[in-house]
Design an enzyme around this catalytic site. Structure first.
Site, PDB file in Angstrom:
ATOM      1  N   GLY A 188      15.769  43.447  26.925  1.00  0.00           N
ATOM      2  CA  GLY A 188      14.599  43.303  26.043  1.00  0.00           C
ATOM      3  C   GLY A 188      13.318  43.820  26.690  1.00  0.00           C
ATOM      4  O   GLY A 188      12.373  44.199  25.984  1.00  0.00           O
TER       5      GLY A 188
ATOM      6  N   GLU B 200      13.375  47.447  26.120  1.00  0.00           N
ATOM      7  CA  GLU B 200      13.087  47.650  24.689  1.00  0.00           C
ATOM      8  C   GLU B 200      11.615  47.391  24.367  1.00  0.00           C
ATOM      9  O   GLU B 200      11.036  48.052  23.505  1.00  0.00           O
ATOM     10  CB  GLU B 200      13.995  46.737  23.858  1.00  0.00           C
TER      11      GLU B 200
ATOM     12  N   GLU C 297      22.940  44.806  28.697  1.00  0.00           N
ATOM     13  CA  GLU C 297      23.513  43.800  27.790  1.00  0.00           C
ATOM     14  C   GLU C 297      25.036  43.757  27.820  1.00  0.00           C
ATOM     15  O   GLU C 297      25.633  42.696  27.653  1.00  0.00           O
ATOM     16  CB  GLU C 297      23.047  44.054  26.338  1.00  0.00           C
TER      17      GLU C 297
HETATM   18  N1  COA Z   1      16.846  35.504  31.764  1.00  0.00           N
HETATM   19  C1  COA Z   1      16.650  34.330  32.362  1.00  0.00           C
HETATM   20  N2  COA Z   1      16.349  34.216  33.677  1.00  0.00           N
HETATM   21  C2  COA Z   1      16.254  35.339  34.378  1.00  0.00           C
HETATM   22  C3  COA Z   1      16.462  36.609  33.812  1.00  0.00           C
HETATM   23  C4  COA Z   1      16.763  36.660  32.428  1.00  0.00           C
HETATM   24  N3  COA Z   1      16.937  37.814  31.801  1.00  0.00           N
HETATM   25  N4  COA Z   1      16.310  37.541  34.773  1.00  0.00           N
HETATM   26  C5  COA Z   1      16.027  36.875  35.907  1.00  0.00           C
HETATM   27  N5  COA Z   1      15.983  35.553  35.666  1.00  0.00           N
HETATM   28  C6  COA Z   1      15.705  34.478  36.639  1.00  0.00           C
HETATM   29  C7  COA Z   1      16.876  34.207  37.564  1.00  0.00           C
HETATM   30  O1  COA Z   1      17.829  33.371  36.959  1.00  0.00           O
HETATM   31  C8  COA Z   1      16.178  33.560  38.726  1.00  0.00           C
HETATM   32  O2  COA Z   1      15.863  32.234  38.389  1.00  0.00           O
HETATM   33  P1  COA Z   1      16.138  31.033  39.464  1.00  0.00           P
HETATM   34  O3  COA Z   1      15.260  31.377  40.638  1.00  0.00           O
HETATM   35  O4  COA Z   1      15.701  29.816  38.734  1.00  0.00           O
HETATM   36  O5  COA Z   1      17.589  31.108  39.793  1.00  0.00           O
HETATM   37  C9  COA Z   1      14.853  34.306  38.800  1.00  0.00           C
HETATM   38  O6  COA Z   1      14.654  34.881  37.501  1.00  0.00           O
HETATM   39  C10 COA Z   1      14.830  35.436  39.815  1.00  0.00           C
HETATM   40  O7  COA Z   1      15.917  36.305  39.537  1.00  0.00           O
HETATM   41  P2  COA Z   1      17.045  36.679  40.623  1.00  0.00           P
HETATM   42  O8  COA Z   1      18.272  37.063  39.864  1.00  0.00           O
HETATM   43  O9  COA Z   1      17.162  35.615  41.645  1.00  0.00           O
HETATM   44  O10 COA Z   1      16.368  37.970  41.278  1.00  0.00           O
HETATM   45  P3  COA Z   1      17.124  39.175  41.983  1.00  0.00           P
HETATM   46  O11 COA Z   1      16.069  39.982  42.660  1.00  0.00           O
HETATM   47  O12 COA Z   1      18.252  38.703  42.815  1.00  0.00           O
HETATM   48  O13 COA Z   1      17.748  40.054  40.779  1.00  0.00           O
HETATM   49  C11 COA Z   1      17.721  41.146  38.618  1.00  0.00           C
HETATM   50  C12 COA Z   1      16.902  40.690  39.862  1.00  0.00           C
HETATM   51  C13 COA Z   1      16.722  41.670  37.597  1.00  0.00           C
HETATM   52  C14 COA Z   1      18.689  42.247  39.043  1.00  0.00           C
HETATM   53  C15 COA Z   1      18.523  39.940  38.069  1.00  0.00           C
HETATM   54  O14 COA Z   1      17.627  38.850  37.917  1.00  0.00           O
HETATM   55  C16 COA Z   1      19.175  40.199  36.738  1.00  0.00           C
HETATM   56  O15 COA Z   1      20.186  40.886  36.682  1.00  0.00           O
HETATM   57  N6  COA Z   1      18.604  39.640  35.644  1.00  0.00           N
HETATM   58  C17 COA Z   1      19.161  39.716  34.335  1.00  0.00           C
HETATM   59  C18 COA Z   1      18.918  41.061  33.718  1.00  0.00           C
HETATM   60  C19 COA Z   1      19.580  41.171  32.344  1.00  0.00           C
HETATM   61  O16 COA Z   1      20.778  41.115  32.217  1.00  0.00           O
HETATM   62  N7  COA Z   1      18.746  41.333  31.317  1.00  0.00           N
HETATM   63  C20 COA Z   1      19.210  41.535  29.984  1.00  0.00           C
HETATM   64  C21 COA Z   1      19.305  40.269  29.257  1.00  0.00           C
HETATM   65  S1  COA Z   1      19.931  40.566  27.645  1.00  0.00           S
END
Ligand code: COA
Length: 259
Positions: free
Chosen positions: A112, A115, A135
């Site tokens: 998102g 997007e 996604e």
């Molecule tokens: N929704 C909810 N929480 C999210 C999030 C999301 N899309 N993206 C990150 N967060 C949260 C994590 O759960 C974490 O929370 P916590 O500290 O309470 O555990 C915090 O943000 C930090 O993220 P973290 O994953 O620890 O950072 P990272 O540097 O290791 O990784 C990303 C960064 C962006 C690679 C990873 O967070 C990720 O893959 N996020 C999801 C991306 C995604 O799939 N987006 C599409 C959703 S449809």
């Protein structure tokens, strides 16, 4: 207006909307979506606002996607409703804003978040930006217009690969794909974006609104050209076109009034 999940400021007629949940990488939960919608209403309705920038708080993320923790309770109808509401309240409203709205992408722009950037009129990215539509890793597809806007921007085959692999691309590749117009260092991101908007502020606001409308209705058939012709004609009904032509002939800067 004050917000729980956004910080907003108005500087030189530029409304800066900062999504402010850095501890969750600015993920779009229900409140963020509602508040961005309200902030975009401010862009539409406040005459002091001539343009807007959307960015993310912190140095790590623009927006890391929809808030995945809200997905657990969704089923078919509520999932569809979530996408529909978000698209109408935020993404389509940004795209159709008569005032320029630019994404200053300062880190992860995923799902998102990608997007959201794509819905803006153009994107300036910092050198640490990363774009992706991950996604499929969650058993999902993009739901906030990604399959449509990205395909229009980068073409079918690149969109297919980008969305089917869910892989992230860096800022340079995003620039090469045409997703980001320009890549700058993170400490210059806001200033460079503001500078572009200040240039746009010197132009006739009604003409800018028509540029957005006509480009959004891009259609490489006679219909697209006809729409451009109609909007071109409408410009002559404005006071600003007379001011623009007179200023040129009198060798002075125009003073556009937006009328
Ligand atoms: N929704 C909810 N929480 C999210 C999030 C999301 N899309 N993206 C990150 N967060 C949260 C994590 O759960 C974490 O929370 P916590 O500290 O309470 O555990 C915090 O943000 C930090 O993220 P973290 O994953 O620890 O950072 P990272 O540097 O290791 O990784 C990303 C960064 C962006 C690679 C990873 O967070 C990720 O893959 N996020 C999801 C991306 C995604 O799939 N987006 C599409 C959703 S449809």
């Amino acid at each position: 207006m004050t917000y729980q999940t956004l910080v907003t400021s108005l500087e030189n007629n530029i409304f800066i909307i900062t999504i402010n949940r850095p501890e969750k990488l600015n993920a779009l939960n229900k409140t963020v979506i509602e508040e961005i919608s309200a902030a975009i209403d401010e862009v539409y309705n406040n005459d002091e606002i001539k343009s807007a920038i959307i960015t993310g708080a912190g140095e790590k993320a623009f927006v890391a996607g929809a808030d995945i923790s809200e997905f657990l309770t969704l089923e078919k109808n509520s999932g569809e409703a979530l996408a529909k509401k978000g698209q109408q309240a935020v993404f389509d409203k940004i795209e159709n804003s008569p005032k320029p709205i630019v994404a200053a992408v300062n880190g992860f722009a995923l799902g998102g978040g990608c997007e959201l950037a794509l819905a803006c009129h153009f994107i300036i990215a910092s050198d640490n930006a990363k774009f992706g539509q991950p996604e499929v890793n969650l058993g999902l597809i993009p739901g906030y217009g990604g399959t449509q806007r990205l395909t229009q921007l980068v073409g079918r085959n690149r969109a297919m690969q980008f969305i089917m692999t869910g892989e992230m691309i860096n800022a340079k590749d995003a620039e090469q794909y045409g997703i980001a117009n320009k890549v700058v260092s993170q400490n210059k991101l806001l200033d460079e974006t503001k500078e572009i908007l200040q240039t746009i502020h010197t132009k006739a606001p009604l003409a800018i609104a028509k540029v957005i409308e006509v480009i959004n209705n891009f259609d490489h058939t006679q219909q697209g050209y006809d729409f451009e012709i109609k909007k071109f004609g409408e410009c002559f009904a404005t006071e600003d076109v007379k001011e623009g032509a007179n200023a040129f002939l009198e060798k002075r800067k125009p003073n556009f009034k937006g009328r």
